[in-house]
Write an enzyme that holds these catalytic residues in place. Structure first.
Site, PDB file in Angstrom:
ATOM      1  N   HIS A 137       0.951  -1.218   0.079  1.00  0.00           N
ATOM      2  CA  HIS A 137      -0.059   0.140   0.054  1.00  0.00           C
ATOM      3  C   HIS A 137       0.929   1.232   0.022  1.00  0.00           C
ATOM      4  O   HIS A 137       0.285   2.356  -0.279  1.00  0.00           O
ATOM      5  CB  HIS A 137      -0.936   0.127   1.171  1.00  0.00           C
ATOM      6  N   ALA A 138       2.256   1.206   0.284  1.00  0.00           N
ATOM      7  CA  ALA A 138       3.044   2.301   0.516  1.00  0.00           C
ATOM      8  C   ALA A 138       3.123   3.268  -0.771  1.00  0.00           C
ATOM      9  O   ALA A 138       3.240   2.506  -1.979  1.00  0.00           O
ATOM     10  CB  ALA A 138       4.545   1.870   0.880  1.00  0.00           C
TER      11      ALA A 138
END
Ligand SMILES: [Zn+2]
Length: 365
Positions: A137-138
């Site tokens: 998700h980063a």
């Protein structure tokens, strides 16, 4: 036939002790904690996995800030480091920072690089990085969804930029959640295929739509296979009807699995009904494909998965499949409610997806 493949497991005690959430229970962000790795390592020890001569323990090496900069802005990196130096903080609603977050997140990137490099240089045939915090998700400019740095994106960009690696890579993201960070790095890159299967709320709406196919040169190389909440293991394995022909046509040099285990039925965050046996079967099939198309070069990188009871079984199941051994599913998973299928809906999704992808993949026409 005697199996001879060697499997590298990236492990470090730091993942089982550091970056502990400030709030023990039961808020969302506290699920990403050192017990995840601790419970896996204990279980693998108990099962004598590390005594197997085909299992090679690999110790990760941390990375310099220059490697992080390949995939992240200076501001994001500085924020994580500054908060860590201060010893605490919330970087966003879903990201806690402790005094060792920055160091551990760098080690997670290093562990991912280690897992990939050791397969590429032939030290091992397959590998599994048991790292945390997760990464998919980063984003380039910020942490998101329990993820600090994008471990897989960082490792791939490093290969391409500083190692002049120009071969094709397939990423298969099996985490319950869509890898909205990871997909963005390669959205226009025809050399990186991103295939994600993820839970999708068809009533409320969700992220990871079926018609997000990439852009420009990368069109057709982003494939989203959303599955309904409560999908079973049998439903999940339907992805191979699309995945297998696409991989055969794409012929990557290696396959990287963004290995989240939060579609597991007892996961506190995900909504799937998978069992450890599903992950065993998934791994058997993907290994068979990898053996056929890319000399078995297959790398698992841990993403989500938060059931401290189930996660160790799922990891063992993957390792058993990689070893070519049989796998005995634990009795507590043999529950009737895990068999009520979403097949009808899955078939509809598959049909729509094939239609959308037919323009880009001749094998799906
Ligand atoms: Zn997840």
């Amino acid at each position: 036939m005697t199996k001879t493949n060697r499997i590298g497991i990236v492990v470090d005690e730091d993942f089982a002790t550091k970056n502990a959430p400030p709030y023990p229970h039961p808020i969302f962000l506290s699920y990403e904690n050192p017990l995840r790795i601790g419970s896996i390592l204990n279980f693998l020890e108990e099962k004598s996995i590390f005594l197997n001569e085909r299992i090679i323990k690999l110790k990760p090496v941390s990375v310099e800030e220059s490697v992080l900069k390949l995939a992240h802005t200076k501001y994001h990196i500085d924020s994580v480091r500054n908060f860590s130096n201060r010893g605490f903080g919330l970087l966003s609603e879903e990201i806690f920072i402790t005094e060792d977050t920055y160091e551990l997140a760098k080690l997670a990137v290093g562990g991912t690089i280690q897992a990939i490099d050791s397969v590429l240089n032939g030290n091992v045939d397959q590998s599994f990085a048991l790292i945390r915090p997760p990464g998919h998700h980063a984003l380039r400019e910020k942490a998101s969804g329990l993820c600090i740095f994008n471990n897989i994106a960082n490792s791939i960009i490093r290969l391409k930029d500083s190692r002049q690696y120009n071969k094709k890579i397939a990423i298969i993201d099996i985490d319950a959640h869509f890898g909205d960070g990871l997909v963005q790095y390669f959205y226009d890159d025809p050399s990186v295929l991103y295939f994600s299967v993820h839970e999708f709320d068809f009533e409320q709406g969700d992220i990871g739509f079926i018609d997000e196919l990439g852009e420009e040169e990368g069109l057709g190389k982003s494939i989203n296979f959303p599955i309904p909440l409560n999908s079973t293991g049998v439903d999940f394995l339907e992805i191979f009807d699309i995945l297998e022909p696409v991989l055969n046509e794409f012929t990557p040099d290696m396959i990287i699995i963004a290995a989240g285990f939060d579609l597991y039925f007892a996961d506190p965050i995900g909504n799937g009904k998978l069992t450890s046996n599903t992950y065993f079967k998934f791994t058997e099939r993907i290994l068979e494909i990898a053996n056929k198309i890319c000399n078995g070069k297959l790398i698992f990188i841990l993403e989500g998965g938060y059931s401290l009871i189930g996660l160790p079984h799922c990891i063992l199941a993957v390792i058993k499949a990689l070893l070519g051994e049989s796998y005995e599913q634990p009795t507590f998973e043999k529950l009737k409610f895990l068999t009520k299928s979403e097949k009808e809906n899955i078939d509809k999704i598959k049909k729509s997806l094939k239609k959308l992808l037919a323009d880009y993949w001749t094998s799906l026409r």
